[in-house]
Design an enzyme around this catalytic site. Sequence first.
Site, PDB file in Angstrom:
ATOM      1  N   ARG A   1      46.339   4.465  27.329  1.00  0.00           N
ATOM      2  CA  ARG A   1      46.716   4.236  25.862  1.00  0.00           C
ATOM      3  C   ARG A   1      47.187   3.231  25.373  1.00  0.00           C
ATOM      4  NH1 ARG A   1      48.880   9.757  27.197  1.00  0.00           N
ATOM      5  NH2 ARG A   1      47.190  11.192  26.690  1.00  0.00           N
TER       6      ARG A   1
ATOM      7  N   LYS B   1      40.476  -6.263  15.700  1.00  0.00           N
ATOM      8  CA  LYS B   1      39.406  -5.285  15.570  1.00  0.00           C
ATOM      9  C   LYS B   1      38.539  -5.247  16.982  1.00  0.00           C
ATOM     10  CE  LYS B   1      37.913  -4.767  10.789  1.00  0.00           C
ATOM     11  NZ  LYS B   1      36.982  -5.102   9.769  1.00  0.00           N
TER      12      LYS B   1
ATOM     13  N   GLU C   1      30.261 -17.759  10.189  1.00  0.00           N
ATOM     14  CA  GLU C   1      31.489 -16.942   9.868  1.00  0.00           C
ATOM     15  C   GLU C   1      32.500 -18.112   9.036  1.00  0.00           C
ATOM     16  OE1 GLU C   1      31.695 -13.973   9.934  1.00  0.00           O
ATOM     17  OE2 GLU C   1      30.936 -12.967  11.763  1.00  0.00           O
TER      18      GLU C   1
ATOM     19  N   LYS D   1      42.191 -16.257   8.123  1.00  0.00           N
ATOM     20  CA  LYS D   1      41.886 -14.808   8.560  1.00  0.00           C
ATOM     21  C   LYS D   1      43.397 -14.188   8.844  1.00  0.00           C
ATOM     22  CE  LYS D   1      39.597 -11.752  11.503  1.00  0.00           C
ATOM     23  NZ  LYS D   1      38.530 -11.236  12.313  1.00  0.00           N
TER      24      LYS D   1
ATOM     25  N   GLU E   1      42.572  -2.693   7.126  1.00  0.00           N
ATOM     26  CA  GLU E   1      41.762  -2.673   6.204  1.00  0.00           C
ATOM     27  C   GLU E   1      41.465  -1.546   5.048  1.00  0.00           C
ATOM     28  OE1 GLU E   1      37.817  -4.384   7.615  1.00  0.00           O
ATOM     29  OE2 GLU E   1      36.812  -3.252   6.263  1.00  0.00           O
TER      30      GLU E   1
ATOM     31  N   ARG F   1      41.463  -6.734   3.426  1.00  0.00           N
ATOM     32  CA  ARG F   1      40.529  -7.253   4.560  1.00  0.00           C
ATOM     33  C   ARG F   1      39.070  -6.951   4.586  1.00  0.00           C
ATOM     34  NH1 ARG F   1      42.273  -6.592  10.744  1.00  0.00           N
ATOM     35  NH2 ARG F   1      40.315  -7.663  11.569  1.00  0.00           N
TER      36      ARG F   1
ATOM     37  N   ASN G   1      34.344  -8.798   5.524  1.00  0.00           N
ATOM     38  CA  ASN G   1      33.029  -8.178   5.749  1.00  0.00           C
ATOM     39  C   ASN G   1      31.839  -8.779   4.793  1.00  0.00           C
ATOM     40  OD1 ASN G   1      33.431  -6.404   8.047  1.00  0.00           O
ATOM     41  ND2 ASN G   1      34.839  -5.288   6.325  1.00  0.00           N
TER      42      ASN G   1
ATOM     43  N   HIS H   1      28.166  -8.781   5.783  1.00  0.00           N
ATOM     44  CA  HIS H   1      28.058  -7.940   6.810  1.00  0.00           C
ATOM     45  C   HIS H   1      27.376  -6.764   6.665  1.00  0.00           C
ATOM     46  CE1 HIS H   1      30.808 -11.139   8.523  1.00  0.00           C
ATOM     47  NE2 HIS H   1      30.945 -10.511   9.712  1.00  0.00           N
TER      48      HIS H   1
ATOM     49  N   HIS I   1      24.634  -6.209   9.421  1.00  0.00           N
ATOM     50  CA  HIS I   1      24.718  -4.986  10.393  1.00  0.00           C
ATOM     51  C   HIS I   1      23.566  -4.331  10.306  1.00  0.00           C
ATOM     52  CE1 HIS I   1      29.215  -5.020  10.944  1.00  0.00           C
ATOM     53  NE2 HIS I   1      28.857  -6.001  11.434  1.00  0.00           N
TER      54      HIS I   1
ATOM     55  N   HIS J   1      24.651 -12.050  15.890  1.00  0.00           N
ATOM     56  CA  HIS J   1      25.356 -11.487  14.584  1.00  0.00           C
ATOM     57  C   HIS J   1      25.667 -12.614  13.610  1.00  0.00           C
ATOM     58  CE1 HIS J   1      28.622  -9.560  12.780  1.00  0.00           C
ATOM     59  NE2 HIS J   1      29.535 -10.541  12.753  1.00  0.00           N
TER      60      HIS J   1
HETATM   61  P1  NAD Z   1      28.517 -13.276  22.329  1.00  0.00           P
HETATM   62  O1  NAD Z   1      30.050 -12.769  22.633  1.00  0.00           O
HETATM   63  O2  NAD Z   1      27.164 -12.801  22.925  1.00  0.00           O
HETATM   64  O3  NAD Z   1      28.343 -14.762  22.747  1.00  0.00           O
HETATM   65  C1  NAD Z   1      27.193 -15.600  22.440  1.00  0.00           C
HETATM   66  C2  NAD Z   1      26.318 -16.159  23.696  1.00  0.00           C
HETATM   67  O4  NAD Z   1      27.191 -17.163  24.131  1.00  0.00           O
HETATM   68  C3  NAD Z   1      26.579 -15.151  25.099  1.00  0.00           C
HETATM   69  O5  NAD Z   1      25.325 -15.249  25.653  1.00  0.00           O
HETATM   70  C4  NAD Z   1      27.718 -15.646  25.794  1.00  0.00           C
HETATM   71  O6  NAD Z   1      27.796 -15.309  27.165  1.00  0.00           O
HETATM   72  C5  NAD Z   1      27.745 -17.073  25.606  1.00  0.00           C
HETATM   73  N1  NAD Z   1      28.605 -18.006  25.611  1.00  0.00           N
HETATM   74  C6  NAD Z   1      30.119 -17.590  25.452  1.00  0.00           C
HETATM   75  N2  NAD Z   1      30.970 -18.545  25.409  1.00  0.00           N
HETATM   76  C7  NAD Z   1      29.994 -19.663  25.966  1.00  0.00           C
HETATM   77  C8  NAD Z   1      30.127 -21.083  26.333  1.00  0.00           C
HETATM   78  N3  NAD Z   1      31.529 -21.681  26.096  1.00  0.00           N
HETATM   79  N4  NAD Z   1      29.102 -21.759  26.693  1.00  0.00           N
HETATM   80  C9  NAD Z   1      27.924 -21.393  26.895  1.00  0.00           C
HETATM   81  N5  NAD Z   1      27.640 -20.123  26.464  1.00  0.00           N
HETATM   82  C10 NAD Z   1      28.892 -19.181  26.035  1.00  0.00           C
HETATM   83  O7  NAD Z   1      28.298 -13.713  20.841  1.00  0.00           O
HETATM   84  P2  NAD Z   1      29.455 -14.017  19.552  1.00  0.00           P
HETATM   85  O8  NAD Z   1      28.500 -14.565  18.409  1.00  0.00           O
HETATM   86  O9  NAD Z   1      30.648 -14.850  20.258  1.00  0.00           O
HETATM   87  O10 NAD Z   1      30.151 -12.662  19.188  1.00  0.00           O
HETATM   88  C11 NAD Z   1      29.278 -11.692  18.340  1.00  0.00           C
HETATM   89  C12 NAD Z   1      30.077 -10.387  18.469  1.00  0.00           C
HETATM   90  O11 NAD Z   1      31.437 -10.431  17.755  1.00  0.00           O
HETATM   91  C13 NAD Z   1      29.412  -9.108  17.963  1.00  0.00           C
HETATM   92  O12 NAD Z   1      29.403  -8.227  18.743  1.00  0.00           O
HETATM   93  C14 NAD Z   1      30.193  -8.818  16.604  1.00  0.00           C
HETATM   94  O13 NAD Z   1      29.995  -7.716  16.248  1.00  0.00           O
HETATM   95  C15 NAD Z   1      31.510  -9.315  17.064  1.00  0.00           C
HETATM   96  N6  NAD Z   1      32.627  -9.825  16.039  1.00  0.00           N
HETATM   97  C16 NAD Z   1      33.551  -9.050  16.015  1.00  0.00           C
HETATM   98  C17 NAD Z   1      34.585  -9.649  15.000  1.00  0.00           C
HETATM   99  C18 NAD Z   1      35.859  -8.905  14.872  1.00  0.00           C
HETATM  100  O14 NAD Z   1      36.823  -8.991  14.048  1.00  0.00           O
HETATM  101  N7  NAD Z   1      36.282  -8.321  16.092  1.00  0.00           N
HETATM  102  C19 NAD Z   1      34.323 -10.664  13.999  1.00  0.00           C
HETATM  103  C20 NAD Z   1      33.006 -11.131  13.839  1.00  0.00           C
HETATM  104  C21 NAD Z   1      31.985 -10.722  15.036  1.00  0.00           C
HETATM  105  N1  GLY Z   2      35.481  -9.627  11.060  1.00  0.00           N
HETATM  106  C1  GLY Z   2      35.934  -8.637  10.019  1.00  0.00           C
HETATM  107  C2  GLY Z   2      37.424  -8.350  10.348  1.00  0.00           C
HETATM  108  O1  GLY Z   2      38.030  -8.817  11.116  1.00  0.00           O
HETATM  109  O2  GLY Z   2      38.054  -7.760   9.416  1.00  0.00           O
END
Ligand code: NAD
Ligand code: GLY
Length: 361
Positions: free
Chosen positions: A119, A141, A183, A225, A235, A239, A243, A246, A250, A263
């Site tokens: 938890r 998130k 972003e 942010k 949200e 907030r 999106n 998005h 999505h 993404h």
């Molecule tokens: P990712 O985590 O898939 O990373 C992209 C690629 O880069 C991967 O192959 C990873 O292994 C590689 N990588 C990471 N760091 C590296 C480095 N320093 N050097 C070389 N390679 C490296 O993708 P992302 O774009 O980081 O994240 C996308 C994800 O984030 C999606 O799932 C999206 O839904 C999520 N997201 C979440 C939020 C949130 O608020 N929680 C906001 C935006 C996006």
């Molecule tokens: N990336 C959208 C949020 O964090 O609310």
Amino acid sequence: MATVMQVELGERSYPIYIDAGNLQDESLITRHIKSKQVVIVTNETVAPLYLAALSRYLNDFMLEVVILPDGEQYKTLTVLDTIFDALLEKHFSRNATLIALGGGVIGDMSGFAAACYQRGIDFIQVPTTLLAQVDSSVGGKTGINHRLGKNMIGAFYQPQAVIIDVNVLSTLDDKQLSAGIAEVIKYGLICDSELFIWLENNIEKILARETEALIFIIERSCMNKARVVAEDEQESGIRAILNFGHTFGHAIEAGMGYGQYLHGEAVAIGMCQAADLSKRLGWLNETDVHRIETLCLKAGLPIMPPESLLADDFIAGMSVDKKNIDGDIRLILLKKIGEASLPMSVERSLLLKTLNEYGRR
Ligand code: NAD
Ligand code: GLY
């Protein structure tokens, strides 16, 4: 000069450390660990690059490492379960600390594991992609994908700290760097027109990975942010503007199969579609839309929707979205560059015009 900014959430407030070389600073990590048991969750790409740099400070802890497969297609319940397997097999207690070392996929999934395990255990974000540094590591998130919808299973769960070292971006490939810039453009469009203009004038510095320029956009993004999250953590209002782009994006990610479009790439296309719709509402003009498209293109991002994804496919994808109410698709649109609307429904015929006409031959 190292930056520390605070996400102000009362007793759940936490610092974001931003600098070049933060991974060399042992105390940044260890000051946020209150337990003996520590687990680092990372993936098979990031581990060979940065696991050693992080784990060398953790010799005095009972350290476990979980290395997950790399890719959006692995942001699933099945893979999440392997984190729980490791924690349970090693008898991790409720006071353990999880460190997420990787991009947004690792951060979202590990954060969700931390939220669920017994938890809730402490966790620290060490984001290694630009996208994770400017967005996903901040704000709490966490979650995983479902085959029927992106990020549909998850929790709001804040980390103890976010530790950003811009030096790790040196190993990121160009496509991933561009995905992160999407972003940053988003913040400019929804709430920071100065940042948008700065990007228009300085995008080459980001593409050349100039440290100062990278620090500037990361700080500015995290500041935007943190402000929005502090105002509306879960949200219920403002907030949702984060999106922007998005809902379309999505639908592209899920509709084309997770991993086909990054993404950030899907978000860039979605922002251009949302800009087109905003123009149809009379809010943006042709020049605004052109500026948005031009900046995305200069940043190395796609702007046209995939040909094979038809309007009906978009509608199906957009119908599975957390902003929807009573099944009604709700979107964030732009009143002008630098100001977003709250989630709103638009006439279906207008939305269909964008889906059928924007970027279609
Ligand atoms: P990712 O985590 O898939 O990373 C992209 C690629 O880069 C991967 O192959 C990873 O292994 C590689 N990588 C990471 N760091 C590296 C480095 N320093 N050097 C070389 N390679 C490296 O993708 P992302 O774009 O980081 O994240 C996308 C994800 O984030 C999606 O799932 C999206 O839904 C999520 N997201 C979440 C939020 C949130 O608020 N929680 C906001 C935006 C996006
Ligand atoms: N990336 C959208 C949020 O964090 O609310």
